[in-house]
Design an enzyme around this catalytic site. Structure first.
Site, PDB file in Angstrom:
ATOM      1  N   SER A  14     -46.334  -5.708 -61.936  1.00  0.00           N
ATOM      2  CA  SER A  14     -47.463  -5.793 -62.876  1.00  0.00           C
ATOM      3  C   SER A  14     -47.172  -6.740 -64.033  1.00  0.00           C
ATOM      4  CB  SER A  14     -47.785  -4.404 -63.431  1.00  0.00           C
ATOM      5  OG  SER A  14     -48.788  -4.541 -64.433  1.00  0.00           O
ATOM      6  N   SER A  16     -49.212  -6.748 -66.601  1.00  0.00           N
ATOM      7  CA  SER A  16     -49.954  -6.185 -67.737  1.00  0.00           C
ATOM      8  C   SER A  16     -49.096  -6.033 -68.999  1.00  0.00           C
ATOM      9  CB  SER A  16     -50.578  -4.842 -67.357  1.00  0.00           C
ATOM     10  OG  SER A  16     -51.567  -5.056 -66.386  1.00  0.00           O
ATOM     11  N   LYS A  65     -56.926   4.292 -59.160  1.00  0.00           N
ATOM     12  CA  LYS A  65     -58.149   4.058 -59.923  1.00  0.00           C
ATOM     13  C   LYS A  65     -59.217   5.127 -59.670  1.00  0.00           C
ATOM     14  CE  LYS A  65     -57.732  -0.962 -60.441  1.00  0.00           C
ATOM     15  NZ  LYS A  65     -58.364  -2.272 -60.205  1.00  0.00           N
ATOM     16  N   ASN A  86     -60.182   1.555 -64.577  1.00  0.00           N
ATOM     17  CA  ASN A  86     -58.930   0.818 -64.792  1.00  0.00           C
ATOM     18  C   ASN A  86     -58.473   0.867 -66.247  1.00  0.00           C
ATOM     19  OD1 ASN A  86     -60.611  -1.018 -66.085  1.00  0.00           O
ATOM     20  ND2 ASN A  86     -59.634  -2.814 -65.200  1.00  0.00           N
ATOM     21  N   ASP A 101     -62.991  -4.663 -64.689  1.00  0.00           N
ATOM     22  CA  ASP A 101     -62.807  -5.696 -63.657  1.00  0.00           C
ATOM     23  C   ASP A 101     -64.022  -6.623 -63.567  1.00  0.00           C
ATOM     24  OD1 ASP A 101     -60.256  -4.924 -62.907  1.00  0.00           O
ATOM     25  OD2 ASP A 101     -60.953  -3.587 -61.315  1.00  0.00           O
ATOM     26  N   GLY A 125     -66.943  -7.892 -49.374  1.00  0.00           N
ATOM     27  CA  GLY A 125     -66.114  -6.719 -49.641  1.00  0.00           C
ATOM     28  C   GLY A 125     -66.936  -5.623 -50.294  1.00  0.00           C
ATOM     29  N   GLY A 128     -63.173  -0.928 -54.119  1.00  0.00           N
ATOM     30  CA  GLY A 128     -63.239  -0.650 -55.555  1.00  0.00           C
ATOM     31  C   GLY A 128     -63.531  -1.884 -56.391  1.00  0.00           C
ATOM     32  N   THR A 151     -67.005  -3.157 -42.939  1.00  0.00           N
ATOM     33  CA  THR A 151     -67.624  -1.855 -42.656  1.00  0.00           C
ATOM     34  C   THR A 151     -68.959  -1.830 -43.399  1.00  0.00           C
ATOM     35  OG1 THR A 151     -65.384  -0.956 -42.695  1.00  0.00           O
ATOM     36  CG2 THR A 151     -67.194   0.640 -42.708  1.00  0.00           C
ATOM     37  N   MET A 212     -60.620 -13.064 -55.483  1.00  0.00           N
ATOM     38  CA  MET A 212     -60.021 -12.200 -56.510  1.00  0.00           C
ATOM     39  C   MET A 212     -58.504 -12.156 -56.407  1.00  0.00           C
ATOM     40  SD  MET A 212     -62.446  -8.939 -57.018  1.00  0.00           S
ATOM     41  CE  MET A 212     -64.200  -9.103 -57.283  1.00  0.00           C
ATOM     42  N   GLY A 236     -58.126 -15.527 -58.601  1.00  0.00           N
ATOM     43  CA  GLY A 236     -58.431 -14.395 -59.483  1.00  0.00           C
ATOM     44  C   GLY A 236     -57.498 -14.209 -60.668  1.00  0.00           C
TER      45      GLY A 236
HETATM   46  P1  NDP Z   1     -59.942  -1.756 -51.554  1.00  0.00           P
HETATM   47  O1  NDP Z   1     -58.792  -1.352 -50.722  1.00  0.00           O
HETATM   48  O2  NDP Z   1     -60.736  -0.763 -52.291  1.00  0.00           O
HETATM   49  O3  NDP Z   1     -61.004  -2.581 -50.622  1.00  0.00           O
HETATM   50  C1  NDP Z   1     -60.553  -3.553 -49.719  1.00  0.00           C
HETATM   51  C2  NDP Z   1     -61.742  -4.371 -49.209  1.00  0.00           C
HETATM   52  O4  NDP Z   1     -61.232  -5.440 -48.417  1.00  0.00           O
HETATM   53  C3  NDP Z   1     -62.697  -3.585 -48.310  1.00  0.00           C
HETATM   54  O5  NDP Z   1     -63.999  -4.091 -48.482  1.00  0.00           O
HETATM   55  C4  NDP Z   1     -62.170  -3.940 -46.906  1.00  0.00           C
HETATM   56  O6  NDP Z   1     -63.154  -3.834 -45.884  1.00  0.00           O
HETATM   57  C5  NDP Z   1     -61.818  -5.378 -47.100  1.00  0.00           C
HETATM   58  N1  NDP Z   1     -60.845  -5.931 -46.162  1.00  0.00           N
HETATM   59  C6  NDP Z   1     -59.508  -5.689 -46.117  1.00  0.00           C
HETATM   60  N2  NDP Z   1     -58.947  -6.430 -45.143  1.00  0.00           N
HETATM   61  C7  NDP Z   1     -59.943  -7.155 -44.560  1.00  0.00           C
HETATM   62  C8  NDP Z   1     -59.984  -8.101 -43.514  1.00  0.00           C
HETATM   63  N3  NDP Z   1     -58.883  -8.469 -42.829  1.00  0.00           N
HETATM   64  N4  NDP Z   1     -61.175  -8.644 -43.180  1.00  0.00           N
HETATM   65  C9  NDP Z   1     -62.287  -8.288 -43.870  1.00  0.00           C
HETATM   66  N5  NDP Z   1     -62.319  -7.399 -44.868  1.00  0.00           N
HETATM   67  C10 NDP Z   1     -61.150  -6.832 -45.222  1.00  0.00           C
HETATM   68  O7  NDP Z   1     -59.344  -2.882 -52.538  1.00  0.00           O
HETATM   69  P2  NDP Z   1     -59.956  -3.333 -53.935  1.00  0.00           P
HETATM   70  O8  NDP Z   1     -61.432  -3.463 -53.759  1.00  0.00           O
HETATM   71  O9  NDP Z   1     -59.425  -2.480 -55.023  1.00  0.00           O
HETATM   72  O10 NDP Z   1     -59.288  -4.771 -54.137  1.00  0.00           O
HETATM   73  C11 NDP Z   1     -59.664  -5.887 -53.335  1.00  0.00           C
HETATM   74  C12 NDP Z   1     -58.825  -7.087 -53.731  1.00  0.00           C
HETATM   75  O11 NDP Z   1     -59.167  -7.519 -55.033  1.00  0.00           O
HETATM   76  C13 NDP Z   1     -57.324  -6.771 -53.756  1.00  0.00           C
HETATM   77  O12 NDP Z   1     -56.660  -7.787 -53.059  1.00  0.00           O
HETATM   78  C14 NDP Z   1     -56.948  -6.789 -55.221  1.00  0.00           C
HETATM   79  O13 NDP Z   1     -55.644  -7.281 -55.420  1.00  0.00           O
HETATM   80  C15 NDP Z   1     -57.996  -7.750 -55.788  1.00  0.00           C
HETATM   81  N6  NDP Z   1     -58.280  -7.469 -57.204  1.00  0.00           N
HETATM   82  C16 NDP Z   1     -58.045  -8.468 -58.115  1.00  0.00           C
HETATM   83  C17 NDP Z   1     -58.299  -8.248 -59.455  1.00  0.00           C
HETATM   84  C18 NDP Z   1     -58.022  -9.340 -60.424  1.00  0.00           C
HETATM   85  O14 NDP Z   1     -58.028  -9.063 -61.637  1.00  0.00           O
HETATM   86  N7  NDP Z   1     -57.824 -10.556 -59.992  1.00  0.00           N
HETATM   87  C19 NDP Z   1     -58.829  -6.958 -59.947  1.00  0.00           C
HETATM   88  C20 NDP Z   1     -59.084  -5.995 -58.893  1.00  0.00           C
HETATM   89  C21 NDP Z   1     -58.794  -6.261 -57.577  1.00  0.00           C
HETATM   90  P3  NDP Z   1     -63.461  -2.410 -45.154  1.00  0.00           P
HETATM   91  O15 NDP Z   1     -64.322  -1.650 -46.096  1.00  0.00           O
HETATM   92  O16 NDP Z   1     -64.123  -2.785 -43.901  1.00  0.00           O
HETATM   93  O17 NDP Z   1     -62.102  -1.768 -44.953  1.00  0.00           O
END
Ligand code: NDP
Length: 270
Positions: A14, A16, A65, A86, A101, A125, A128, A151, A212, A236
Protein backbone atom coordinates in the site's frame (compact mmCIF):
# COMPACT_ATOMS: atom_id res chain seq x y z
CA UNK A 1 -0.96 13.32 17.40
CA UNK A 2 -4.05 12.21 15.45
CA UNK A 3 -3.75 8.63 14.26
CA UNK A 4 -4.96 7.19 10.94
CA UNK A 5 -4.46 3.78 9.36
CA UNK A 6 -5.03 1.82 6.21
CA UNK A 7 -6.42 -1.65 6.91
CA UNK A 8 -6.06 -4.51 4.46
CA UNK A 9 -4.63 -7.92 3.67
CA UNK A 10 -2.19 -7.87 1.99
CA UNK A 11 -1.06 -4.37 2.93
CA UNK A 12 2.70 -4.24 2.40
CA UNK A 13 2.26 -2.87 -1.13
CA UNK A 14 0.00 0.00 0.00
CA UNK A 15 1.20 3.49 -0.92
CA UNK A 16 -1.41 5.13 1.31
CA UNK A 17 0.97 5.86 4.25
CA UNK A 18 3.37 7.61 1.86
CA UNK A 19 0.53 9.56 0.21
CA UNK A 20 -1.11 10.72 3.44
CA UNK A 21 2.15 11.64 5.17
CA UNK A 22 3.01 13.71 2.09
CA UNK A 23 -0.42 15.40 2.18
CA UNK A 24 0.03 16.14 5.89
CA UNK A 25 3.42 17.72 5.28
CA UNK A 26 2.14 19.80 2.40
CA UNK A 27 -0.91 21.09 4.31
CA UNK A 28 0.89 21.50 7.67
CA UNK A 29 -1.36 18.96 9.42
CA UNK A 30 -0.04 17.03 12.42
CA UNK A 31 -0.98 13.41 11.95
CA UNK A 32 0.41 9.93 11.85
CA UNK A 33 -0.71 7.42 9.20
CA UNK A 34 0.37 3.77 9.26
CA UNK A 35 -0.64 0.58 7.51
CA UNK A 36 -2.10 -2.33 9.45
CA UNK A 37 -2.26 -5.91 8.27
CA UNK A 38 -5.60 -7.37 9.36
CA UNK A 39 -6.14 -11.11 9.66
CA UNK A 40 -9.10 -12.21 7.56
CA UNK A 41 -11.34 -12.90 10.56
CA UNK A 42 -10.23 -9.90 12.63
CA UNK A 43 -11.43 -6.84 10.72
CA UNK A 44 -14.26 -5.78 13.03
CA UNK A 45 -12.20 -6.29 16.17
CA UNK A 46 -9.18 -4.43 14.79
CA UNK A 47 -11.27 -1.44 13.69
CA UNK A 48 -13.04 -1.21 17.05
CA UNK A 49 -9.78 -1.51 18.95
CA UNK A 50 -8.24 1.29 16.90
CA UNK A 51 -11.31 3.53 17.29
CA UNK A 52 -11.46 2.92 21.06
CA UNK A 53 -7.77 3.78 21.34
CA UNK A 54 -8.58 7.23 19.91
CA UNK A 55 -7.90 6.61 16.19
CA UNK A 56 -9.47 9.33 14.06
CA UNK A 57 -10.03 7.48 10.82
CA UNK A 58 -8.83 4.97 8.31
CA UNK A 59 -8.80 3.71 4.79
CA UNK A 60 -9.97 0.23 3.96
CA UNK A 61 -8.64 -1.82 1.10
CA UNK A 62 -9.04 -5.36 -0.21
CA UNK A 63 -10.71 -7.54 0.95
CA UNK A 64 -12.52 -5.57 3.66
CA UNK A 65 -14.44 -2.81 1.86
CA UNK A 66 -17.80 -4.63 2.09
CA UNK A 67 -17.23 -5.57 5.74
CA UNK A 68 -16.42 -1.95 6.45
CA UNK A 69 -19.82 -0.90 5.12
CA UNK A 70 -21.56 -3.35 7.45
CA UNK A 71 -19.64 -1.98 10.42
CA UNK A 72 -20.63 1.66 9.92
CA UNK A 73 -23.29 3.50 11.92
CA UNK A 74 -23.80 5.91 9.00
CA UNK A 75 -22.73 5.74 5.36
CA UNK A 76 -22.82 8.20 2.47
CA UNK A 77 -25.19 7.59 -0.45
CA UNK A 78 -22.30 6.81 -2.80
CA UNK A 79 -20.88 4.26 -0.33
CA UNK A 80 -24.31 2.67 0.08
CA UNK A 81 -24.62 2.29 -3.69
CA UNK A 82 -21.09 0.95 -3.99
CA UNK A 83 -21.85 -1.55 -1.24
CA UNK A 84 -18.34 -0.70 -0.10
CA UNK A 85 -16.55 1.77 2.16
CA UNK A 86 -12.95 2.90 1.67
CA UNK A 87 -12.93 5.78 4.17
CA UNK A 88 -13.82 5.48 7.85
CA UNK A 89 -14.12 8.36 10.31
CA UNK A 90 -14.49 7.81 14.04
CA UNK A 91 -16.51 10.61 15.64
CA UNK A 92 -18.39 10.76 18.95
CA UNK A 93 -18.34 6.98 19.31
CA UNK A 94 -19.81 6.53 15.82
CA UNK A 95 -18.25 4.96 12.72
CA UNK A 96 -18.96 6.97 9.55
CA UNK A 97 -18.28 5.46 6.13
CA UNK A 98 -17.72 6.97 2.72
CA UNK A 99 -16.43 5.85 -0.64
CA UNK A 100 -14.07 8.22 -2.43
CA UNK A 101 -13.11 5.96 -5.36
CA UNK A 102 -15.68 7.46 -7.73
CA UNK A 103 -14.89 11.07 -7.02
CA UNK A 104 -11.20 10.17 -7.35
CA UNK A 105 -11.80 8.72 -10.80
CA UNK A 106 -13.84 11.72 -11.95
CA UNK A 107 -11.22 14.14 -10.65
CA UNK A 108 -8.45 12.27 -12.47
CA UNK A 109 -10.41 12.19 -15.73
CA UNK A 110 -11.11 15.92 -15.47
CA UNK A 111 -7.43 16.58 -14.66
CA UNK A 112 -6.63 14.81 -17.93
CA UNK A 113 -9.10 17.16 -19.67
CA UNK A 114 -11.48 14.33 -20.49
CA UNK A 115 -14.97 15.64 -21.25
CA UNK A 116 -17.60 13.72 -19.33
CA UNK A 117 -20.57 16.04 -19.72
CA UNK A 118 -22.58 14.97 -22.76
CA UNK A 119 -20.28 11.97 -23.37
CA UNK A 120 -21.18 8.38 -24.06
CA UNK A 121 -19.31 6.31 -21.49
CA UNK A 122 -18.71 2.57 -21.31
CA UNK A 123 -17.91 1.22 -17.85
CA UNK A 124 -16.50 -2.31 -17.99
CA UNK A 125 -16.95 -4.29 -14.77
CA UNK A 126 -19.52 -4.44 -12.02
CA UNK A 127 -17.46 -5.12 -8.91
CA UNK A 128 -16.90 -2.79 -5.95
CA UNK A 129 -14.83 -0.31 -7.93
CA UNK A 130 -17.38 -0.04 -10.76
CA UNK A 131 -20.26 0.40 -8.31
CA UNK A 132 -18.36 3.15 -6.55
CA UNK A 133 -17.99 5.23 -9.70
CA UNK A 134 -21.52 5.07 -11.13
CA UNK A 135 -23.09 7.95 -9.15
CA UNK A 136 -20.08 10.29 -9.44
CA UNK A 137 -20.01 9.64 -13.22
CA UNK A 138 -23.74 10.33 -13.56
CA UNK A 139 -23.27 13.56 -11.61
CA UNK A 140 -21.08 14.73 -14.53
CA UNK A 141 -24.17 14.65 -16.79
CA UNK A 142 -23.01 12.19 -19.45
CA UNK A 143 -25.35 11.51 -22.38
CA UNK A 144 -25.19 7.79 -21.68
CA UNK A 145 -23.50 5.38 -19.28
CA UNK A 146 -23.40 1.73 -20.31
CA UNK A 147 -22.19 -0.92 -17.87
CA UNK A 148 -20.88 -4.15 -19.39
CA UNK A 149 -19.79 -7.04 -17.23
CA UNK A 150 -18.69 -10.64 -17.77
CA UNK A 151 -21.45 -11.65 -15.33
CA UNK A 152 -24.34 -9.64 -16.75
CA UNK A 153 -26.60 -10.04 -13.69
CA UNK A 154 -24.20 -7.94 -11.59
CA UNK A 155 -24.43 -5.06 -14.08
CA UNK A 156 -28.22 -5.43 -14.18
CA UNK A 157 -28.34 -5.20 -10.41
CA UNK A 158 -26.55 -1.83 -10.49
CA UNK A 159 -28.90 -0.52 -13.19
CA UNK A 160 -31.94 -1.56 -11.16
CA UNK A 161 -30.60 -0.01 -8.00
CA UNK A 162 -29.69 3.33 -9.57
CA UNK A 163 -32.66 3.55 -11.95
CA UNK A 164 -31.53 6.45 -14.14
CA UNK A 165 -32.66 6.69 -17.77
CA UNK A 166 -29.11 7.45 -18.96
CA UNK A 167 -27.89 4.20 -17.45
CA UNK A 168 -28.11 0.87 -19.25
CA UNK A 169 -26.26 -2.43 -19.18
CA UNK A 170 -25.28 -5.15 -21.63
CA UNK A 171 -23.00 -8.10 -22.27
CA UNK A 172 -19.49 -7.57 -23.57
CA UNK A 173 -20.63 -8.67 -27.05
CA UNK A 174 -23.54 -6.17 -27.20
CA UNK A 175 -21.23 -3.20 -26.58
CA UNK A 176 -20.97 -3.30 -30.41
CA UNK A 177 -24.45 -1.77 -30.53
CA UNK A 178 -23.21 1.55 -29.12
CA UNK A 179 -20.71 4.29 -29.87
CA UNK A 180 -18.53 5.54 -27.02
CA UNK A 181 -16.39 8.57 -26.31
CA UNK A 182 -14.83 7.27 -23.09
CA UNK A 183 -14.20 3.66 -22.00
CA UNK A 184 -13.31 2.87 -18.39
CA UNK A 185 -11.98 -0.55 -17.46
CA UNK A 186 -13.05 -1.23 -13.86
CA UNK A 187 -12.29 -4.94 -14.01
CA UNK A 188 -9.33 -6.55 -12.28
CA UNK A 189 -8.43 -8.38 -15.53
CA UNK A 190 -5.22 -6.38 -16.07
CA UNK A 191 -3.87 -7.65 -12.75
CA UNK A 192 -3.80 -11.17 -14.27
CA UNK A 193 -2.51 -9.97 -17.63
CA UNK A 194 -5.97 -10.54 -19.16
CA UNK A 195 -8.41 -8.48 -21.20
CA UNK A 196 -12.17 -8.11 -20.80
CA UNK A 197 -13.66 -9.67 -23.95
CA UNK A 198 -14.86 -6.42 -25.52
CA UNK A 199 -14.95 -6.53 -29.35
CA UNK A 200 -12.02 -4.63 -30.77
CA UNK A 201 -14.29 -2.58 -33.05
CA UNK A 202 -15.79 -0.93 -29.94
CA UNK A 203 -12.41 0.61 -29.10
CA UNK A 204 -11.51 1.88 -32.57
CA UNK A 205 -11.97 5.64 -32.72
CA UNK A 206 -12.73 6.04 -29.00
CA UNK A 207 -11.30 9.25 -27.52
CA UNK A 208 -10.16 7.95 -24.15
CA UNK A 209 -9.57 4.51 -22.61
CA UNK A 210 -8.94 4.42 -18.86
CA UNK A 211 -7.76 1.45 -16.78
CA UNK A 212 -8.22 1.63 -13.00
CA UNK A 213 -5.23 -0.68 -12.68
CA UNK A 214 -1.78 0.94 -12.86
CA UNK A 215 1.69 -0.48 -13.25
CA UNK A 216 5.18 0.43 -14.33
CA UNK A 217 4.34 -0.45 -17.94
CA UNK A 218 1.05 0.24 -19.71
CA UNK A 219 -1.52 -2.34 -18.59
CA UNK A 220 -2.59 -5.05 -21.08
CA UNK A 221 -5.91 -3.23 -21.55
CA UNK A 222 -4.24 0.06 -22.38
CA UNK A 223 -1.74 -1.59 -24.75
CA UNK A 224 -4.63 -3.27 -26.53
CA UNK A 225 -6.72 -0.06 -26.57
CA UNK A 226 -3.85 1.88 -28.12
CA UNK A 227 -3.33 -0.77 -30.78
CA UNK A 228 -7.07 -0.82 -31.49
CA UNK A 229 -7.08 2.92 -32.15
CA UNK A 230 -7.95 4.72 -28.89
CA UNK A 231 -6.66 8.30 -29.08
CA UNK A 232 -5.63 8.60 -25.42
CA UNK A 233 -4.95 6.00 -22.71
CA UNK A 234 -4.73 6.68 -18.96
CA UNK A 235 -3.97 4.37 -16.03
CA UNK A 236 -5.43 4.48 -12.50
CA UNK A 237 -2.50 5.98 -10.57
CA UNK A 238 -4.09 9.43 -10.62
CA UNK A 239 -7.32 7.92 -9.32
CA UNK A 240 -5.42 6.36 -6.42
CA UNK A 241 -3.96 9.72 -5.40
CA UNK A 242 -7.20 11.64 -6.00
CA UNK A 243 -9.31 9.24 -3.89
CA UNK A 244 -6.73 9.58 -1.11
CA UNK A 245 -6.97 13.38 -1.31
CA UNK A 246 -10.76 13.14 -0.93
CA UNK A 247 -10.34 10.94 2.18
CA UNK A 248 -7.84 13.43 3.60
CA UNK A 249 -10.32 16.24 3.02
CA UNK A 250 -13.09 14.29 4.78
CA UNK A 251 -10.87 13.84 7.86
CA UNK A 252 -9.02 17.14 7.98
CA UNK A 253 -11.26 19.61 6.11
CA UNK A 254 -8.33 20.54 3.85
CA UNK A 255 -7.93 19.45 0.24
CA UNK A 256 -4.26 18.68 -0.46
CA UNK A 257 -2.78 19.19 -3.90
CA UNK A 258 -1.92 15.97 -5.66
CA UNK A 259 0.59 16.84 -8.39
CA UNK A 260 3.82 16.31 -6.48
CA UNK A 261 2.73 13.07 -4.83
CA UNK A 262 1.56 11.73 -8.17
CA UNK A 263 4.90 12.60 -9.82
CA UNK A 264 6.80 10.88 -7.01
CA UNK A 265 4.66 7.74 -7.17
CA UNK A 266 5.01 7.62 -10.94
CA UNK A 267 8.78 7.91 -10.58
CA UNK A 268 8.78 5.14 -7.97
CA UNK A 269 7.01 2.84 -10.45
CA UNK A 270 9.81 3.36 -12.97
P1 NDP B 1 -13.95 -6.86 -7.64
O1 NDP B 1 -13.26 -8.13 -7.34
O2 NDP B 1 -15.05 -6.37 -6.80
O3 NDP B 1 -14.55 -6.94 -9.17
C1 NDP B 1 -13.77 -7.46 -10.21
C2 NDP B 1 -14.43 -7.14 -11.55
O4 NDP B 1 -13.54 -7.55 -12.59
C3 NDP B 1 -15.74 -7.89 -11.79
O5 NDP B 1 -16.59 -7.08 -12.58
C4 NDP B 1 -15.26 -9.11 -12.60
O6 NDP B 1 -16.27 -9.67 -13.43
C5 NDP B 1 -14.22 -8.48 -13.46
N1 NDP B 1 -13.21 -9.38 -14.00
C6 NDP B 1 -12.19 -9.99 -13.33
N2 NDP B 1 -11.44 -10.70 -14.19
C7 NDP B 1 -11.99 -10.55 -15.43
C8 NDP B 1 -11.66 -11.03 -16.72
N3 NDP B 1 -10.61 -11.84 -16.94
N4 NDP B 1 -12.44 -10.67 -17.76
C9 NDP B 1 -13.50 -9.85 -17.55
N5 NDP B 1 -13.87 -9.36 -16.36
C10 NDP B 1 -13.12 -9.70 -15.30
O7 NDP B 1 -12.77 -5.78 -7.75
P2 NDP B 1 -12.91 -4.20 -7.59
O8 NDP B 1 -14.13 -3.78 -8.35
O9 NDP B 1 -12.77 -3.82 -6.17
O10 NDP B 1 -11.59 -3.68 -8.33
C11 NDP B 1 -11.44 -3.76 -9.74
C12 NDP B 1 -10.07 -3.23 -10.12
O11 NDP B 1 -10.01 -1.84 -9.90
C13 NDP B 1 -8.94 -3.86 -9.30
O12 NDP B 1 -7.94 -4.26 -10.19
C14 NDP B 1 -8.45 -2.75 -8.40
O13 NDP B 1 -7.07 -2.83 -8.17
C15 NDP B 1 -8.80 -1.51 -9.23
N6 NDP B 1 -9.04 -0.33 -8.38
C16 NDP B 1 -8.23 0.76 -8.57
C17 NDP B 1 -8.42 1.89 -7.79
C18 NDP B 1 -7.52 3.06 -8.01
O14 NDP B 1 -7.54 3.97 -7.16
N7 NDP B 1 -6.79 3.12 -9.08
C19 NDP B 1 -9.47 1.96 -6.76
C20 NDP B 1 -10.29 0.77 -6.68
C21 NDP B 1 -10.05 -0.34 -7.46
P3 NDP B 1 -17.33 -10.77 -12.85
O15 NDP B 1 -18.35 -9.98 -12.10
O16 NDP B 1 -17.85 -11.44 -14.05
O17 NDP B 1 -16.51 -11.67 -11.95
Amino acid sequence: MDQYRVFGNPIKHSRSPYIHQAFAKETGQELNYQSQLVELDAFEQDIKTFAQAGGKGGNVTVPFKEQALALCDQVSKRAALAGAVNTLSFRDGQILGDNTDGIGLVKDLLDHKVTLTGSRILLIGAGGAAKGVVLPLLEQAPQQLVIANRTLSKAEQICQQVSDNRLTCCTFERTKDYDFDVIINATSASLDGRLPAIPETVIAGVGVCYDMVYAKELTPFLVWAKQAGASKVIDGLGMLVAQAAESFNIWRGVMPSTDEVLCQLRADLD
